[in-house]
Scaffold this motif. Sequence first.
Motif, mmCIF file in Angstrom:
data_model
loop_
_atom_site.group_PDB
_atom_site.id
_atom_site.type_symbol
_atom_site.label_atom_id
_atom_site.label_comp_id
_atom_site.label_asym_id
_atom_site.label_seq_id
_atom_site.Cartn_x
_atom_site.Cartn_y
_atom_site.Cartn_z
ATOM 1 N N ILE A 445 -78.674 23.378 17.373
ATOM 2 C CA ILE A 445 -78.180 23.707 18.677
ATOM 3 C C ILE A 445 -76.761 23.518 18.796
ATOM 4 O O ILE A 445 -76.000 22.412 18.088
ATOM 5 C CB ILE A 445 -78.909 22.263 19.501
ATOM 6 N N VAL A 446 -75.903 24.270 19.204
ATOM 7 C CA VAL A 446 -74.567 24.477 19.204
ATOM 8 C C VAL A 446 -74.067 24.253 20.689
ATOM 9 O O VAL A 446 -72.977 23.878 20.866
ATOM 10 C CB VAL A 446 -73.977 25.740 18.567
ATOM 11 N N ARG A 447 -75.065 24.560 21.691
ATOM 12 C CA ARG A 447 -74.387 24.489 23.107
ATOM 13 C C ARG A 447 -75.780 24.553 24.001
ATOM 14 O O ARG A 447 -76.672 25.203 23.835
ATOM 15 C CB ARG A 447 -73.683 25.931 23.389
ATOM 16 N N VAL A 448 -75.662 23.649 25.102
ATOM 17 C CA VAL A 448 -76.541 23.777 26.169
ATOM 18 C C VAL A 448 -75.919 23.560 27.284
ATOM 19 O O VAL A 448 -74.680 23.133 27.355
ATOM 20 C CB VAL A 448 -77.404 22.148 25.842
ATOM 21 N N ASN A 449 -76.466 23.754 28.493
ATOM 22 C CA ASN A 449 -75.974 23.363 29.835
ATOM 23 C C ASN A 449 -76.477 22.421 30.284
ATOM 24 O O ASN A 449 -77.270 21.492 29.782
ATOM 25 C CB ASN A 449 -76.059 24.749 30.798
ATOM 26 N N LYS A 450 -75.949 21.838 31.510
ATOM 27 C CA LYS A 450 -76.101 20.681 32.212
ATOM 28 C C LYS A 450 -77.849 20.638 32.603
ATOM 29 O O LYS A 450 -78.259 19.476 32.726
ATOM 30 C CB LYS A 450 -75.419 20.471 33.553
ATOM 31 N N ILE A 451 -78.224 21.538 32.938
ATOM 32 C CA ILE A 451 -79.833 21.899 33.405
ATOM 33 C C ILE A 451 -80.575 21.274 32.115
ATOM 34 O O ILE A 451 -81.504 20.445 32.300
ATOM 35 C CB ILE A 451 -80.167 23.243 33.666
ATOM 36 N N VAL A 452 -80.351 21.674 30.841
ATOM 37 C CA VAL A 452 -81.011 21.055 29.740
ATOM 38 C C VAL A 452 -81.060 19.533 29.508
ATOM 39 O O VAL A 452 -81.861 18.841 29.423
ATOM 40 C CB VAL A 452 -80.476 22.128 28.511
ATOM 41 N N LEU A 453 -79.570 19.206 29.814
ATOM 42 C CA LEU A 453 -79.503 17.785 29.586
ATOM 43 C C LEU A 453 -80.454 16.905 30.492
ATOM 44 O O LEU A 453 -80.853 15.953 30.376
ATOM 45 C CB LEU A 453 -78.054 17.478 29.881
ATOM 46 N N LEU A 454 -80.486 17.557 32.003
ATOM 47 C CA LEU A 454 -81.104 16.972 33.006
ATOM 48 C C LEU A 454 -82.624 17.043 32.793
ATOM 49 O O LEU A 454 -83.258 15.918 32.835
ATOM 50 C CB LEU A 454 -80.909 17.664 34.147
ATOM 51 N N MET A 455 -83.013 18.161 32.196
ATOM 52 C CA MET A 455 -84.413 18.239 31.666
ATOM 53 C C MET A 455 -85.039 17.226 30.828
ATOM 54 O O MET A 455 -85.978 16.614 30.679
ATOM 55 C CB MET A 455 -84.754 19.644 31.343
ATOM 56 N N PHE A 456 -84.074 17.105 29.668
ATOM 57 C CA PHE A 456 -84.581 16.293 28.472
ATOM 58 C C PHE A 456 -84.022 14.933 28.400
ATOM 59 O O PHE A 456 -84.415 14.150 27.570
ATOM 60 C CB PHE A 456 -84.400 17.016 27.385
ATOM 61 N N GLY A 457 -83.047 14.592 29.133
ATOM 62 C CA GLY A 457 -82.524 13.178 29.386
ATOM 63 C C GLY A 457 -81.722 12.990 28.119
ATOM 64 O O GLY A 457 -81.642 11.927 27.796
ATOM 65 N N TYR A 458 -81.245 13.951 27.532
ATOM 66 C CA TYR A 458 -80.446 13.753 26.413
ATOM 67 C C TYR A 458 -78.698 13.798 26.975
ATOM 68 O O TYR A 458 -78.499 14.451 27.921
ATOM 69 C CB TYR A 458 -80.459 14.602 25.408
ATOM 70 N N ASP A 459 -77.732 13.057 26.179
ATOM 71 C CA ASP A 459 -76.460 13.284 26.390
ATOM 72 C C ASP A 459 -76.172 14.272 25.722
ATOM 73 O O ASP A 459 -76.573 14.587 24.744
ATOM 74 C CB ASP A 459 -75.348 12.165 26.081
ATOM 75 N N GLU A 460 -74.960 15.245 25.971
ATOM 76 C CA GLU A 460 -74.327 16.112 25.229
ATOM 77 C C GLU A 460 -74.290 16.072 23.537
ATOM 78 O O GLU A 460 -74.742 16.818 22.724
ATOM 79 C CB GLU A 460 -73.179 17.070 25.719
ATOM 80 N N ASP A 461 -73.344 14.703 23.404
ATOM 81 C CA ASP A 461 -73.431 14.502 21.925
ATOM 82 C C ASP A 461 -74.523 14.117 21.139
ATOM 83 O O ASP A 461 -74.430 14.056 19.951
ATOM 84 C CB ASP A 461 -72.271 13.368 21.823
ATOM 85 N N ILE A 463 -77.427 15.572 21.458
ATOM 86 C CA ILE A 463 -78.244 16.877 21.238
ATOM 87 C C ILE A 463 -77.591 17.971 20.399
ATOM 88 O O ILE A 463 -78.150 18.789 19.409
ATOM 89 C CB ILE A 463 -78.877 17.605 22.684
ATOM 90 N N LEU A 464 -76.278 18.094 20.392
ATOM 91 C CA LEU A 464 -75.467 19.012 19.823
ATOM 92 C C LEU A 464 -75.616 18.869 18.389
ATOM 93 O O LEU A 464 -75.545 17.636 17.906
ATOM 94 C CB LEU A 464 -74.216 18.956 19.829
ATOM 95 N N GLY A 465 -75.905 19.682 17.340
ATOM 96 C CA GLY A 465 -76.317 19.521 16.141
ATOM 97 C C GLY A 465 -77.628 19.325 15.616
ATOM 98 O O GLY A 465 -77.944 19.349 14.412
ATOM 99 N N GLN A 466 -78.303 19.017 16.536
ATOM 100 C CA GLN A 466 -79.844 18.886 16.276
ATOM 101 C C GLN A 466 -80.774 19.962 16.204
ATOM 102 O O GLN A 466 -80.271 21.387 16.720
ATOM 103 C CB GLN A 466 -80.420 17.771 17.405
ATOM 104 N N SER A 467 -81.899 19.973 15.636
ATOM 105 C CA SER A 467 -82.826 21.219 15.666
ATOM 106 C C SER A 467 -83.486 21.486 16.923
ATOM 107 O O SER A 467 -83.711 20.434 17.547
ATOM 108 C CB SER A 467 -83.833 20.961 14.396
ATOM 109 N N VAL A 468 -83.753 22.891 17.332
ATOM 110 C CA VAL A 468 -84.345 22.898 18.563
ATOM 111 C C VAL A 468 -85.794 22.529 18.775
ATOM 112 O O VAL A 468 -86.167 22.221 19.856
ATOM 113 C CB VAL A 468 -84.501 24.166 18.758
ATOM 114 N N GLU A 469 -86.340 21.701 17.576
ATOM 115 C CA GLU A 469 -87.771 21.323 17.622
ATOM 116 C C GLU A 469 -87.660 19.904 18.318
ATOM 117 O O GLU A 469 -88.618 19.199 18.584
ATOM 118 C CB GLU A 469 -88.378 21.068 16.225
#
Length: 488
Positions: A445-461, A463-469
Amino acid sequence: MIDSIRNLGLRNRVFLTILGIILLVGSLLYFKVQYDQRQALHNSYLSIAQNALDNRSQHLIIRIENLRNQTRFLSQTPPVQAIARAIKNNGFDQLEGNSRSIWEQRLKDIFKAFLQANPFYFQLRYIGVADNGKELIRVDYKNDQIITATGEQLQSKGDEKYFIETLKMSEGEIYISDVTLNREFGVVQLPHVRTIRASVPVFTPDGELFGMVVANMDIGPVFDLVMSQIRPGIKGYVSNQEGDFLVHPYPEKTFGFDLGKRYRWQDEMPSTDLHNLSQKKDKLVSTHSHLEQEDLLHAVAGKVYFDKDRPDRYMLLIYSFPESLIENETVAFRNLMLLGFFVLTFLLGIIMYVMLKKIFSPLTQLTNGASAIAEGRHDIEFPKGTSDEVGYLVSAFQYMLKGITSQEQKVATLYEELKRSEVYANHIIESTPQGIIVADTNGQIVRVNKIVLLMFGYDEDEILGQSVELLMPEKNSSQIIELTMSII
């Protein structure tokens, strides 16, 4: 060391290379000129020695020839035959009607006049064959006085070599003796008188050998001429055919055969064979080691034939000079040439350094300009243009700088456009009501918008660099289809 030379810079390397070439060429020239100078000096000394040999040999031959002719003249004076006739006729000459005593007085007068007119002669004699070669008349020139021997002063010379050799002569022949020290009553005369003798046999009209006329000449003045200096360092020698020195720079080495100890050139110059000179050429130029000085010695030698009928009888004239004499004369020239060489090299070095500095100054400016361009600066002052290769290089640098400036302007324009595109894309991604995930080809993962962060409850730092799984566990399976459609 090679790295150190490379670090000196191009200008210094060129300077050292040219300087090295100058030193190499200069050194070769220095040794060549020095060699030529040495050869010129050597040839000059040989030429001087050869000229002295020719001139003084001729002078010696002329003096001996005069001795021959004048002795013949004395033997042909009327009293010589008249005395023989008178002795054969009991003391009276019937042909002229005079007594022996009258003719003897006339011959004495002739001898006296001759000695006064010819100072090189010191003794004239009329010797009879009888009584073991008893002197009939002897007139001496001694201490500026003319002295006539009488009575017991008259000697017998039958054992002398010149007397014995003259007895073998035919009418008209003349014997020239070897050079010896004069003896009186068998004792060497003091001071020494260097003597050469000419003797002419006297025959009666019926062909009987009666006696001989003998002239003693002091050859010392001629030898002194041989010894007189022709150039400092050149020494003169004279030897007889046996090699005994008659003239030597050290007088004690002369006439050793008369004084009890022989000194010969064979002993002093052992590696030079002066006996084998050609009778046609009669000259020799030799180089050999000096026995006493252990110095290389150059010699010019020539034979002087004093007896025309016997080529085995001669005197040998030698002029020699040591190699050290040439070396000493070349020292001053060599030092002067060496000083001139260093001064010239120094001046050439300065001129070459200034010229190279002028030539390489534009290249230094261009080098500094290239470094400035690499640092991103374009405020470069180029050297003034010239018509040579440096001028072409300056023009090329200016053209290159224009190209770099143009490319940078294009890049800047593209960059501004990209920045505007990025702002627009960011605005779209953030304003979209659906979640957007951007992953690379490896599924990171190289980029997500705020909707994704709200949906999954992660901070941006987080989730970035993690596998999409990471975003697709069991509890979120109801959103898989929707999210899959949103992955880019």
